[in-house]
Design a protein around this motif. Sequence first.
Motif, PDB file in Angstrom:
ATOM      1  N   LYS A   1       0.807  -1.224   0.000  1.00  0.00           N
ATOM      2  CA  LYS A   1       0.000   0.000   0.000  1.00  0.00           C
ATOM      3  C   LYS A   1       0.844   1.281   0.000  1.00  0.00           C
ATOM      4  CE  LYS A   1      -3.633   2.163   2.737  1.00  0.00           C
ATOM      5  NZ  LYS A   1      -4.510   2.007   3.883  1.00  0.00           N
TER       6      LYS A   1
ATOM      7  N   SER B   1       2.995   0.605  -5.883  1.00  0.00           N
ATOM      8  CA  SER B   1       2.009  -0.238  -5.210  1.00  0.00           C
ATOM      9  C   SER B   1       1.216  -1.081  -6.197  1.00  0.00           C
ATOM     10  CB  SER B   1       1.046   0.643  -4.411  1.00  0.00           C
ATOM     11  OG  SER B   1      -0.003  -0.124  -3.887  1.00  0.00           O
TER      12      SER B   1
ATOM     13  N   SER C   1      -5.475  -0.313  -6.015  1.00  0.00           N
ATOM     14  CA  SER C   1      -4.194   0.215  -5.557  1.00  0.00           C
ATOM     15  C   SER C   1      -3.861   1.506  -6.292  1.00  0.00           C
ATOM     16  CB  SER C   1      -3.082  -0.812  -5.764  1.00  0.00           C
ATOM     17  OG  SER C   1      -2.866  -1.038  -7.132  1.00  0.00           O
TER      18      SER C   1
ATOM     19  N   ASN D   1      -0.532   4.423  -6.941  1.00  0.00           N
ATOM     20  CA  ASN D   1       0.924   4.456  -6.933  1.00  0.00           C
ATOM     21  C   ASN D   1       1.394   5.843  -7.325  1.00  0.00           C
ATOM     22  OD1 ASN D   1       1.722   4.438  -9.998  1.00  0.00           O
ATOM     23  ND2 ASN D   1       0.000   3.021  -9.779  1.00  0.00           N
TER      24      ASN D   1
END
Length: 197
Positions: free
Chosen positions: A98, A103, A168, A170
């Motif tokens: 996370k 991620s 997710s 990133n």
Amino acid sequence: ANQAGRRRQHNAAHNQVMFARIALLALAVSSTSALNVPSQSAMRPALRLPTKPADATPNVLALRGGGVDADLLCKVMAAVYGGFGIFLATIPDVAFGKNSPVSYWTTFGEAGEWFARGFGIVAVSLFTSPFWAGMPTDVLAKVALPMNILFLPLFFQAAMVLPTAKDSTNAVLPFNLWFTQIPLAASILALNIMALM
């Protein structure tokens, strides 16, 4: 409760450091043993299956000038899957969890981290085996085909279906990084098929 949380974090960090040390030790031992590789005849298994003599028919793609050899495929898989495997084996949550800039998952959990480490060890061992264990690249190309076929729908599932992966975020790209794995996996599968033609 706060002290117990700090103790769990300390134990988790300690476990990651110990695992990294064990992984480095295993890599050092395997690298050292790879320096004294026995000859091919000494490495043949005791129970060898009969094989057909080599066919003199040339590779069809090579005749057209578009052939992909198994060496190229194995180098690509070692770079992609082996590189990914190193991080999975040593620091999966830190590298892809996370809070990572790259991620892939919103949460790992104990089971996910355990399986990530296991797959990382297998990926590094298998996909780098031509470079340290004498695995013939044409054989690894055959072994990798079912994996490369099945990786593609798994990457699609992670990109589109699994809540712990599809949601997710990133710092690298403005979208889920699993979407980058789909064309990469398709390209590796195409290389794999071409290497076996």
